[in-house]
Each structure stands twice: as structure tokens, then as C-alpha cells.
Scaffold this active site. Structure first.
Site, PDB file in Angstrom:
ATOM      1  CG  HIS A   1      -0.475   0.403   2.866  1.00 37.35           C
ATOM      2  ND1 HIS A   1       0.219   1.319   3.324  1.00 37.35           N
ATOM      3  CD2 HIS A   1      -0.128  -0.669   3.742  1.00 37.35           C
ATOM      4  CE1 HIS A   1       0.769   1.189   4.493  1.00 37.35           C
ATOM      5  NE2 HIS A   1       0.120   0.299   4.575  1.00 37.35           N
TER       6      HIS A   1
ATOM      7  CB  CYS B   1       1.604  -2.993   5.295  1.00 35.98           C
ATOM      8  SG  CYS B   1       0.825  -3.779   5.845  1.00 35.98           S
TER       9      CYS B   1
END
Length: 297
Positions: A251, A267
Site C-alpha cells: 500500500h 506491510c
């Protein structure tokens, strides 16, 4: 008779001598209010402008103002002056300036030049450790591409670190195979995209899990995508979200990517432009390969 006259003359001479001596002697009892007391050096000049107290002979004479000297008026025409000629030093060779056209030289100038020359695509650089207009333009372009702030062309620690990580990334470590594969080098904190065994997107920067939230190495598959995902535990939007394992995915970064003291919760953070590109190339079923381990995790 002669004896009397001689005595009288001697007595008169003694009186005159005593009176004359007393006129030149300071009275030790005077408080300075009279004219005979001691005066500090320069006091008379400060008060009256005279060079000293008048002597006995001057007191006996009438005080008349001295005639003013006649001064012939002169014209105020300025006289020509000779120009001052200063000795000149022999000319010296100009030294190289650490700043070229407002572009400062950093402590990693030569190393950054070498890495940019190896990476290519940022313009002409000369690997000599000296800043030039061309070097400055190339470094600025590099800094803007990878969001290094400020992008002022200086080869500082962050620019050097990013350039080194990118230039030393071995894309062959990612066993991609056929199709589109997203690769992450956890050790160097870089990522790139392969298609059918060839590099499709050159290495770029990333930031993975911080200590306590280590991003694991391994091979995974994108199984969920959302252009704008809401993170429940961390209450933050995750733009261009592509999940691949255990709540972890690609992301767009929500903080400054080059702040090494922090990291993600597992992440793979991407710069805005890279996040969009990865979104365009990715799909459910795309392979994700992670190698190495982020230092300190």
C-alpha cells in the site's frame, strides 16, 4: 653713617626677596577656591582653554585681548589627489567551489556519482567526487524520483543510502518464473517487478515491518485488493491495498518513507507513484516473493 646705609639696603633687599618668593608658593591650606591652590593636570585647559594660570608678571599688566590674526579667505576648490596605488599580489589559480549554481556538494559525492552512473536514467554524471552542473541535475532528478527531501542536489547520507541500496540490488535473487511477480529484498529494503523472468519495473525503495512486526520472507499470492482500504486496528486509510498474507500487503506509505526509526506493521510501504504502478500491474493471483530479512527485525 655708611654702616647704617648698608644695613638699610640689605634689609630692603631681604624684604623684596621674601615677598617675591611667597607669590610663587602654593598655600597648603587653600581649598582650591582661590587662584593659588594646586590644580589637577589639564584642569585649567578644560575649564578656561588657557595653557596655564597667569604668572605674577601677567597679573601686574592690564589685560587686553590680543589682536586677532588676519586670515586671508581661501577658496574651497578641491585639490586634485593622486590615486592610491596598492601593490597587487600575483594571480592564483581559482580553487574548485563546493557549490555549483546553488547546488551544494555532499560528503558522499563520489559514491553517489558512481551509483547513479551504474543505475543510469538520471542524466550524465562524472565520477570524480566534484560537483558539477550535470551532477547536480542528475542528483536532483534522483532525489525527486525517490522522494528524498529536500531535493537540492546534495549527496548526503539519505541520498547515498538509497542510491547504494538500489545499485546493489540483485534482481536475480527473486525466482520469478512465468507471469507477473512482485519481488521484495527485505535486507536492502527494495522492491521490483518481474514478468516472465525479466525485469519489468526497476528496483525502487520500500519500507517493511519494524521490530516486533517483521515482514516474513517467502512466496505468497495476492488474494485481495481494494483501491482504498481502511485499517481497523491502526485506524488509517491504506491506498492501493493489495493483501498477500496475514494482514500484510502492498500500500501507499502514509509517512515519510525514508524515516528509518519507524516502519510498518508488516506491510510493504510504497511511494505514491510506485503504489499506483503496482496496482495497475497486480491482480488477484499475482505472485509475491520476499527474500532476506530487514536489519534489526
Amino acid at each position: 653713617m655708611k654702616h647704617v646705609r648698608i644695613s638699610s639696603r640689605l634689609l630692603a633687599l631681604a624684604v623684596v626677596t621674601l615677598v617675591g618668593a611667597g607669590a610663587c608658593t602654593f598655600d597648603p591650606q587653600a581649598d582650591g577656591g582661590g587662584g593659588g591652590g594646586p590644580v589637577a593636570a589639564g584642569a585649567a585647559e578644560r575649564v578656561t582653554g588657557a595653557s596655564g594660570a597667569p604668572g605674577p608678571d601677567q597679573r601686574a599688566q592690564p589685560t587686553t585681548a590680543p589682536p586677532k590674526p588676519k586670515v586671508k579667505p581661501t577658496r574651497s576648490t578641491p585639490q586634485p589627489t593622486r590615486p592610491t596605488v596598492r601593490p597587487t599580489r600575483p594571480a592564483t589559480k581559482p580553487t574548485a567551489s563546493p557549490s555549483v549554481a546553488g547546488c551544494p556538494q555532499g560528503e558522499h559525492q563520489r559514491e553517489v556519482e558512481a551509483h547513479l552512473a551504474r543505475l543510469g536514467g538520471f542524466g550524465r554524471v562524472t565520477v570524480d567526487g566534484r560537483q558539477s552542473a550535470a551532477d547536480c541535475a542528475a542528483i536532483k532528478k534522483f532525489q525527486k524520483r525517490y522522494d528524498i527531501r529536500p531535493a537540492h542536489g546534495r549527496a548526503g547520507p539519505t541520498t547515498y543510502d538509497v542510491a547504494k541500496r538500489l545499485a546493489t540490488t540483485d534482481t536475480a535473487r527473486c525466482r520469478a518464473g512465468s507471469g507477473t511477480t512482485f519481488c521484495i529484498d527485505l535486507t536492502r529494503q527494495t522492491t521490483w517487478v518481474m514478468r516472465n523472468g525479466k525485469v519489468l519495473v526497476k528496483p525502487t525503495v520500500t519500507r517493511t515491518g519494524m521490530p516486533g512486526y517483521r515482514t516474513p520472507a517467502g512466496t505468497f499470492t495476492i488474494n485481495y485488493r481494494n483501491v482504498k482500504e481502511w485499517s481497523d486496528p491502526y485506524e488509517v486509510w491504506l491506498p492501493y491495498w493489495q493483501h498477500f498474507t496475514q494482514g500484510m500487503g502492498f500500500h501507499q506509505t502514509t509517512t515519510y518513507l525514508h524515516e528509518k526509526s519507524i516502519g510498518s506493521h508488516g506491510c510493504v510501504n510504497l511511494l505514491p507513484g510506485d503504489a499506483v504502478r503496482y496496482w495497475e500491474l497486480g491482480k488477484v493471483g499475482s505472485k509475491v516473493v520476499l527474500v532476506g530479512r530487514r536489519p534489526g527485525t
